[in-house]
Scaffold this motif. Structure first.
Motif, mmCIF file in Angstrom:
data_model
loop_
_atom_site.group_PDB
_atom_site.id
_atom_site.type_symbol
_atom_site.label_atom_id
_atom_site.label_comp_id
_atom_site.label_asym_id
_atom_site.label_seq_id
_atom_site.Cartn_x
_atom_site.Cartn_y
_atom_site.Cartn_z
ATOM 1 N N HIS A 182 0.816 -1.212 0.000
ATOM 2 C CA HIS A 182 0.000 0.000 0.000
ATOM 3 C C HIS A 182 0.849 1.262 0.000
ATOM 4 N N GLY A 183 2.053 1.165 -0.559
ATOM 5 C CA GLY A 183 2.941 2.314 -0.663
ATOM 6 C C GLY A 183 3.187 2.693 -2.107
ATOM 7 N N ASP A 184 4.316 3.357 -2.357
ATOM 8 C CA ASP A 184 4.633 3.839 -3.706
ATOM 9 C C ASP A 184 4.767 2.709 -4.719
ATOM 10 N N LYS A 185 5.369 1.593 -4.306
ATOM 11 C CA LYS A 185 5.572 0.483 -5.248
ATOM 12 C C LYS A 185 4.263 -0.188 -5.643
ATOM 13 N N ALA A 186 3.243 -0.080 -4.799
ATOM 14 C CA ALA A 186 1.952 -0.697 -5.109
ATOM 15 C C ALA A 186 1.271 -0.015 -6.295
ATOM 16 N N ASP A 196 -8.283 -8.324 -1.450
ATOM 17 C CA ASP A 196 -7.956 -7.429 -2.562
ATOM 18 C C ASP A 196 -8.475 -8.042 -3.870
ATOM 19 N N PRO A 197 -9.409 -7.376 -4.542
ATOM 20 C CA PRO A 197 -9.972 -7.954 -5.778
ATOM 21 C C PRO A 197 -8.950 -8.105 -6.898
ATOM 22 N N SER A 198 -7.845 -7.328 -6.821
ATOM 23 C CA SER A 198 -6.834 -7.425 -7.884
ATOM 24 C C SER A 198 -6.115 -8.766 -7.872
ATOM 25 N N LEU A 234 1.578 -7.196 -6.285
ATOM 26 C CA LEU A 234 2.222 -8.461 -5.944
ATOM 27 C C LEU A 234 1.275 -9.624 -6.210
ATOM 28 N N PRO A 235 1.678 -10.594 -7.029
ATOM 29 C CA PRO A 235 0.809 -11.747 -7.267
ATOM 30 C C PRO A 235 0.682 -12.609 -6.008
ATOM 31 N N TRP A 236 -0.338 -13.432 -5.967
ATOM 32 C CA TRP A 236 -0.617 -14.197 -4.754
ATOM 33 C C TRP A 236 0.518 -15.138 -4.376
ATOM 34 N N HIS A 237 1.122 -15.808 -5.330
ATOM 35 C CA HIS A 237 2.162 -16.791 -4.989
ATOM 36 C C HIS A 237 3.370 -16.097 -4.336
ATOM 37 N N VAL A 238 3.632 -14.827 -4.705
ATOM 38 C CA VAL A 238 4.720 -14.076 -4.074
ATOM 39 C C VAL A 238 4.324 -13.705 -2.648
ATOM 40 N N ARG A 239 3.090 -13.270 -2.461
ATOM 41 C CA ARG A 239 2.613 -12.930 -1.114
ATOM 42 C C ARG A 239 2.653 -14.158 -0.203
ATOM 43 N N MET A 240 2.291 -15.298 -0.751
ATOM 44 C CA MET A 240 2.302 -16.520 0.037
ATOM 45 C C MET A 240 3.717 -16.868 0.466
ATOM 46 N N ARG A 241 4.672 -16.727 -0.433
ATOM 47 C CA ARG A 241 6.067 -17.029 -0.103
ATOM 48 C C ARG A 241 6.594 -16.049 0.943
ATOM 49 N N SER A 299 -5.454 -8.281 1.882
ATOM 50 C CA SER A 299 -6.326 -7.138 1.620
ATOM 51 C C SER A 299 -5.634 -5.974 0.926
ATOM 52 N N SER A 300 -4.308 -5.894 1.051
ATOM 53 C CA SER A 300 -3.512 -4.759 0.556
ATOM 54 C C SER A 300 -3.863 -3.468 1.280
ATOM 55 N N MET A 301 -4.492 -3.560 2.456
ATOM 56 C CA MET A 301 -4.850 -2.392 3.250
ATOM 57 C C MET A 301 -3.805 -2.137 4.326
ATOM 58 N N PRO A 302 -3.623 -0.871 4.732
ATOM 59 C CA PRO A 302 -2.677 -0.569 5.815
ATOM 60 C C PRO A 302 -3.246 -0.972 7.171
#
Length: 413
Positions: free
Chosen positions: A184-188, A326-328, A193-200, A292-295
């Motif tokens: 939820h910052g500048d890089k977002a 996050d729907p994305s 970030l795809p789900w498999h990266v978030r999971m890792r 959720s990608s929420m702060p």
């Protein structure tokens, strides 16, 4: 008349000659004695002068902490296995702590990008003030990161001495920012970030915390901004300034609550009893951020949902996952992906229990995440869990403890 007196009276001239001879012979003896005594005096005074001079040249201040017993830390090449940098060297490396080089802020200081003279890129943390808490943070970082070796911990390259103008810590530079920036910052704004990266990322962070707890240490400031991401999206957990030793023969550590708003265990905040489950709660907030990608805190949300933990608990209780995830991530179009994300949401629900006895351990959390990633996860049961007075029906069964063997490497903090 005595014989001596007779000799004097009968040979007065001989006596005069004899006396003169003894006078001539005695003079060199007296001079030799004076010279010898003078030599001893000079040597004595020289040694004494050097002795006091040496004492005056030594540091006169004494202090406690990790440098105790070292007369001049900056004269040592290394300390606890890491180099000791001069303040001037790091000042130059950060371009006089240029604001344009700021990477972020930790619990007790600002972090700057820096270039060392040997060409290395590093991150330099500049502690705010030289009062009790920054000094304790300085000590904790050094002791933990020099005694704990784990690929998921940021590496400490060096520090300044306690005699320097400011307390500075030198870390490896992790170039891809923090998890917070990606969610939820500048890089977002530029890349989701795809789900498999978030999971890792979730599994790597859980692995780091499991290792830490197995070494009898509580991080106490788990949050997305303390999870650094390298170019391969591997995790580096940072900022051990608030960490505490947690001996395995006690149930809790009594201490004033410390941490970041939105992540602090409510049970810890209320009872002043720090446990490993306090880290579990904070990690639960991170899990909700990942789905959720929420702060963790957002003042624009409704008052009762400013804290992401409160928002997540309500949505999960109502099983309103569409209002949380996050729907994305595309979970609505992929049933398999949806099951995985919902399973992580339910695990976060366990971690966010108000009563720390109802929360799983970090090793249990890690085991469940690994099962979810391998797609062998069975839907968790949340029956009977009470959160803020609301109860999910029936009974709750916690997952079994995993069979994990971790080496312990730590020193008393």
């Amino acid at each position: 008349m005595p014989l001596t007196l007779k000799l004097i009276q009968s040979h007065p001239r001989k006596l005069t000659v004899l006396t003169s001879q003894y006078a001539v012979i005695g003079l060199p003896l007296k001079l030799a004695t004076v010279i010898t005594l003078a030599s001893f005096a000079i040597v004595f005074l020289y040694k004494r002068t050097n002795k006091y001079s040496g004492l005056q040249n030594q540091p006169r201040s004494t202090y406690s902490g990790p440098y105790r017993g070292i007369s001049n830390p900056e004269s040592r090449a290394v300390y606890f296995g890491i180099p000791v940098f001069s303040y001037e060297e790091l000042q130059q490396a950060t371009n006089n702590f240029d604001q344009a080089r700021e990477l972020g802020e930790g619990s007790f200081g600002t972090v700057y990008y820096a270039n060392l003279q040997d060409g290395r890129e590093v991150a330099v943390k500049r502690l705010y003030e030289r009062n009790y808490w920054p000094v304790e943070s300085f000590n904790n970082e050094i002791q933990i990161l020099t005694c704990m070796r784990n690929k998921y911990f940021v590496s400490l390259y060096g520090c300044t001495s306690r005699h320097s103008r400011e307390l500075l810590l030198v870390y490896e530079y992790v170039p891809n920012g923090t998890l917070s920036c990606h969610l939820h910052g500048d890089k977002a704004k530029h890349r989701i970030l795809p789900w498999h990266v978030r999971m890792r990322i979730a599994i790597d962070t859980a692995s780091a915390l499991t290792y830490l707890h197995a070494s009898d240490i509580i991080h106490r400031d788990v949050k997305s901004s303390n999870i650094l991401i390298d170019n391969n999206f591997c995790v580096k957990v940072a900022d051990f300034g608030l960490s505490r030793l947690f001996p395995n023969d006690v149930t809790h550590v009594s201490t004033a609550p410390k941490g970041t708003p939105g992540y602090v265990d409510p049970d810890y905040r209320m009872c002043y009893q720090l446990t490993t489950k306090s880290d579990v709660y904070s990690f639960g907030v991170v899990l909700v951020e990942l789905i959720s990608s929420m702060p963790a805190v957002d003042m624009s949300r409704d008052r009762d949902e400013i804290k992401l933990a409160n928002l997540a608990v309500r949505r999960i209780q109502r099983r309103a996952f569409c209002e949380l995830i996050d729907p994305s991530l595309g979970f609505q179009s992929d049933d398999k992906l949806k099951r995985m994300i919902v399973s992580v949401a339910e695990l976060a629900f366990q971690c966010l229990q108000g009563d720390n006895e109802l929360r799983p351990s970090m090793s249990e959390v890690l085991e469940v995440l690994q099962r979810i990633e391998s797609e062998n996860d069975e839907p968790a049961s949340f029956e009977g869990i009470e959160i803020h007075g609301a109860r999910v029906p029936q009974s709750y069964t916690r997952p079994p403890l995993p069979n994990m063997k971790l080496q312990r490497h730590h020193q008393t903090l």
